[in-house]
Design a protein around this motif. Structure first.
Motif, short mmCIF file in Angstrom:
data_model
loop_
_atom_site.label_atom_id
_atom_site.label_comp_id
_atom_site.label_asym_id
_atom_site.label_seq_id
_atom_site.Cartn_x
_atom_site.Cartn_y
_atom_site.Cartn_z
N TRP A 124 0.73 -1.13 0.05
CA TRP A 124 0.23 0.09 0.03
C TRP A 124 0.89 1.24 -0.11
O TRP A 124 0.52 2.25 -0.64
CB TRP A 124 -0.93 0.19 0.92
N ASN A 125 1.99 1.14 0.61
CA ASN A 125 2.84 2.44 0.55
C ASN A 125 3.46 2.65 -0.83
O ASN A 125 3.38 3.79 -1.30
CB ASN A 125 4.02 2.06 1.44
N ALA A 126 3.84 1.37 -1.76
CA ALA A 126 4.06 1.70 -3.21
C ALA A 126 3.00 2.25 -3.84
O ALA A 126 3.26 3.27 -4.68
CB ALA A 126 4.47 0.32 -3.44
N ARG A 127 1.92 1.77 -3.69
CA ARG A 127 0.64 2.42 -4.35
C ARG A 127 0.42 3.92 -3.89
O ARG A 127 0.07 4.67 -4.99
CB ARG A 127 -0.75 1.72 -4.03
N VAL A 128 0.68 4.47 -2.81
CA VAL A 128 0.54 5.76 -2.36
C VAL A 128 1.58 6.50 -2.99
O VAL A 128 1.38 7.57 -3.54
CB VAL A 128 0.80 5.79 -1.00
N ARG A 129 2.78 5.81 -3.15
CA ARG A 129 3.82 6.70 -3.84
C ARG A 129 3.80 6.82 -5.53
O ARG A 129 4.36 7.29 -6.06
CB ARG A 129 5.22 6.20 -3.36
N GLY A 130 3.05 5.75 -5.83
CA GLY A 130 2.85 5.32 -7.27
C GLY A 130 4.04 4.54 -8.08
O GLY A 130 4.64 4.99 -9.09
N ASP A 131 4.81 4.03 -6.95
CA ASP A 131 6.10 3.19 -7.33
C ASP A 131 5.65 1.87 -7.83
O ASP A 131 5.33 0.85 -7.10
CB ASP A 131 6.88 3.08 -6.11
N ALA A 132 5.48 1.46 -9.19
CA ALA A 132 5.03 0.50 -9.81
C ALA A 132 6.18 -0.96 -9.50
O ALA A 132 5.64 -1.87 -9.23
CB ALA A 132 4.89 0.57 -11.32
N ASP A 133 7.42 -0.44 -9.63
CA ASP A 133 8.50 -1.65 -9.28
C ASP A 133 8.32 -2.09 -7.86
O ASP A 133 8.46 -3.22 -7.66
CB ASP A 133 9.66 -0.94 -9.61
N ALA A 134 8.13 -1.24 -6.89
CA ALA A 134 8.03 -1.42 -5.55
C ALA A 134 6.81 -1.96 -5.40
O ALA A 134 6.72 -3.20 -4.41
CB ALA A 134 7.99 -0.23 -4.67
N GLU A 135 5.76 -1.94 -6.05
CA GLU A 135 4.35 -2.80 -5.84
C GLU A 135 4.58 -3.99 -6.38
O GLU A 135 4.16 -5.07 -5.65
CB GLU A 135 3.29 -1.79 -6.56
#
Length: 156
Positions: A124-135
């Motif tokens: 969810w943190n990756a989604r908040v940041r918009g970081d597709a690789d981290a997601e």
């Protein structure tokens, strides 16, 4: 010892014993009823329970056992073996080793649950940041943890 309270001398009321042990009053009554505490002394004038030093020690030992996850039957077994003294040392060792193994398995399961929750937070943190690789990495990590749950289910 001037000014000592009854709680310091070991002659405790049920309320004091509950606070000291962490057991509720109904639990203390139940443990007395099923014989884990032996006979609890009563105040002659009021009939209220008075926990004498030996009973206080027993309740505190039971509280430690209970906090380790030991069942009532396990606590009863401990007390029975304790009454046998050193002749039951090997059985006491086995009782505590088995409880330690159970607790270790419980801790392992909790660690797995903790990892799962942290990976979900990462997702969810990756989604908040918009970081597709981290997601994507978080999804892979979550899948790995979920597979560990599945493996545990198959081995148990």
């Amino acid at each position: 010892m001037a000014g000592a309270t009854s709680e310091h001398t070991g002659d405790l009321t049920i309320q004091q014993m509950a606070r000291r042990s962490g057991f509720s009053e109904p639990t203390l009554r139940y443990y007395e009823k099923i014989g884990l505490l032996g006979e609890v002394a009563r105040d002659e004038s009021s009939g209220h329970r008075r926990y004498e030093p030996a009973t206080v020690d027993r309740v505190e030992a039971l509280a430690c056992l209970r906090s380790s996850g030991m069942t009532v039957s396990g606590m009863r077994r401990y007390l029975d073996l304790l009454a046998e003294g050193d002749a039951a040392a090997a059985e006491q060792r086995d009782l505590f080793a088995a409880q330690a193994d159970k607790l270790a398995a419980d801790i392992e399961q909790l660690q797995l649950r903790l990892t799962y929750l942290r990976r979900k937070a990462d997702l969810w943190n990756a989604r908040v940041r918009g970081d597709a690789d981290a997601e994507k990495q978080a999804i892979d990590d979550i899948t790995h943890v979920m597979n560990q749950f599945t493996l545990k289910d198959r081995t148990n």
